[in-house]
Each structure stands twice: as structure tokens, then as C-alpha cells.
Scaffold this active site. Structure first.
Site, PDB file in Angstrom:
ATOM      1  CG  ASP A   9      -2.024  -0.978   1.293  1.00  0.00           C
ATOM      2  OD1 ASP A   9      -1.865  -1.939   0.393  1.00  0.00           O
ATOM      3  OD2 ASP A   9      -3.034  -1.192   2.156  1.00  0.00           O
ATOM      4  CG  ASP A  51      -6.723   0.330   1.075  1.00  0.00           C
ATOM      5  OD1 ASP A  51      -7.386  -0.862   1.328  1.00  0.00           O
ATOM      6  OD2 ASP A  51      -7.194   1.213   2.000  1.00  0.00           O
ATOM      7  CG  HIS A  53     -11.507   1.757  -0.208  1.00  0.00           C
ATOM      8  ND1 HIS A  53     -11.599   0.199   0.535  1.00  0.00           N
ATOM      9  CD2 HIS A  53     -10.556   2.039   0.730  1.00  0.00           C
ATOM     10  CE1 HIS A  53     -10.859   0.255   1.230  1.00  0.00           C
ATOM     11  NE2 HIS A  53      -9.995   1.087   1.696  1.00  0.00           N
ATOM     12  CG  HIS A  59     -12.002   0.626   5.619  1.00  0.00           C
ATOM     13  ND1 HIS A  59     -11.273   0.344   6.337  1.00  0.00           N
ATOM     14  CD2 HIS A  59     -11.553   1.112   4.381  1.00  0.00           C
ATOM     15  CE1 HIS A  59      -9.799   0.682   6.009  1.00  0.00           C
ATOM     16  NE2 HIS A  59     -10.079   1.253   4.838  1.00  0.00           N
ATOM     17  CG  HIS A  73      -8.276   5.582   2.798  1.00  0.00           C
ATOM     18  ND1 HIS A  73      -9.392   5.409   3.681  1.00  0.00           N
ATOM     19  CD2 HIS A  73      -7.933   4.260   2.579  1.00  0.00           C
ATOM     20  CE1 HIS A  73      -9.296   4.241   4.156  1.00  0.00           C
ATOM     21  NE2 HIS A  73      -8.594   3.166   3.433  1.00  0.00           N
ATOM     22  CE  LYS A 102      -4.426  -3.881   1.531  1.00  0.00           C
ATOM     23  NZ  LYS A 102      -4.998  -2.752   1.996  1.00  0.00           N
ATOM     24  CB  CYS A 144      -1.991  -2.371   5.337  1.00  0.00           C
ATOM     25  SG  CYS A 144      -3.755  -1.925   5.087  1.00  0.00           S
TER      26      CYS A 144
HETATM   27 ZN   LIG Z   1      -8.825   1.562   3.156  1.00  0.00          ZN
END
Ligand SMILES: [Zn+2]
Length: 194
Positions: A9, A51, A53, A59, A73, A102, A144
Site C-alpha cells: 500500500d 487499497d 475502495h 471502513h 482514502h 483489495k 496493513c
Molecule cells: Zn482502506
């Protein structure tokens, strides 16, 4: 012995200037890039997680508690989701062989929750590459990186955490995470690229 490097990440939102910027993130990104170039021959496989999203209501929140919920984020299609340029260069130049993604619709701290372009889990990708040892680095030590290193141990990999190539959200929880990784059988070592 088949060695992999897992770069966790290292994205724009997780370094200085990002929506969840971690102090020291940019320096760690630069050091990871040097490490990858210098030790290219040591790794049979180099993989970076991100990451990413779309909507993850468990989250991401506009009123985050910074424990379970976080400000927006690494949202799909935003500059914050991009790898830091030093890392993106490694992807472009194919020093990084695979990118796994992810968290599309739910929280996902561990890179072992991530999928490659084919939709294959990181674990299957590592098995396909016949990896038995993983070096782990990236952001953030206390979230992470921790989750990824612990999952790597659970999946019977030998794990070394490159401590100076990681940055923590918080010094105390970062230290605690390192202790936890050590207790789980991870080797903690500083990387030595010049
Ligand atoms: Zn995240």
C-alpha cells in the site's frame, strides 16, 4: 528457496499530503524503490498491494473514529489511490511483477485479501510462483503491513519484515505491531541497500 517481496500500500493517500498521510511515507517509498532496484536478483517475485475502495461503509466514514473507520482514502479513480511515483516507476519498468488490489467494497487490511488482475488471491499467486519466503515492507506498519505479515505467517511462509522500509501511523502502535509480528515468527531486519 524462492523469495518474494511484498510492497504494501505505498499509495499517494498514505504518504505526506494524502488524506491519510503517514509521516515518513515518502522517504520509505524512496527507500523501497532503491531496495527493489539494488536487490532485484534476490527476488524471484515482487508484488505490490493497493487499497482501492469504491464503497466500503464498514471502513470509510465522514465521521471516522480512526480505529475502525477512516476518512475517504484510495478511492477508485482518484489520484490518492495511485502508487507513489517512485513505486509506479517500478511497476512501469516491471521491477514489480504483479499488483494486487483489495478493499473494493469492504475493509481489507491484509494483502492476502487482495486479488490480481485475473481475480486470483495473493496466496494462490504466491503458490503459483512457488514462493516460500516473503520480505514485507510498506505502509502502515501498525495496520496493513502488520495484517499482511501475520497472514503470511498463518499461511506458513517464512517472513522477514524490513523494518526501516515501513512507516507507522503511530509510533507506539507501530512498535507494538513489530512485537506482535516478531512473536508470530517474523524476522525483523533493517534493509541495507546503499
Ligand atoms: Zn482502506
Amino acid at each position: 528457496m524462492r523469495n518474494a517481496l511484498l510492497v504494501v500500500d505505498v499509495q499517494a493517500d498514505f504518504v505526506e499530503g494524502g488524506s491519510l498521510g503517514v509521516n515518513g511515507g515518502l522517504q520509505v517509498a524512496a527507500m523501497i524503490a532503491r531496495h527493489v532496484r539494488h536487490f532485484k536478483s534476490e527476488y524471484q517475485f515482487v508484488v505490490a498491494s493497493r487499497d482501492y475502495h469504491e464503497s466500503a461503509p464498514d471502513h470509510i466514514s465522514d465521521h471516522p473514529d480512526f480505529i475502525n473507520t477512516w476518512p475517504p482514502h484510495c478511492m477508485v479513480g482518484t489520484p490518492g489511490a495511485a502508487f507513489v511515483p517512485t513505486i509506479q516507476n517500478l511497476v512501469r519498468e516491471k521491477y514489480i511483477h504483479e499488483v494486487v488490489t483489495k478493499g473494493r467494497n469492504a475493509a481489507a487490511y491484509s494483502a492476502f485479501d487482495a486479488l490480481d488482475k485475473r481475480g486470483h488471491h495473493l496466496l494462490d499467486v504466491l503458490k503459483e510462483q512457488r514462493v516460500d519466503h516473503i520480505d514485507v515492507c510498506g505502509i502502515a506498519t501498525d495496520y496493513c503491513v502488520r495484517a499482511s505479515a501475520l497472514d503470511a505467517r498463518k499461511n506458513q511462509f517464512q517472513v522477514r519484515v524490513l523494518v526501516n522500509l515501513c512507516a507507522a501511523v503511530n509510533e507506539a502502535t507501530g512498535q507494538q505491531a513489530l512485537e506482535e509480528m516478531k512473536a508470530a515468527g517474523c524476522q525483523l531486519q533493517a534493509a541495507t541497500a546503499p
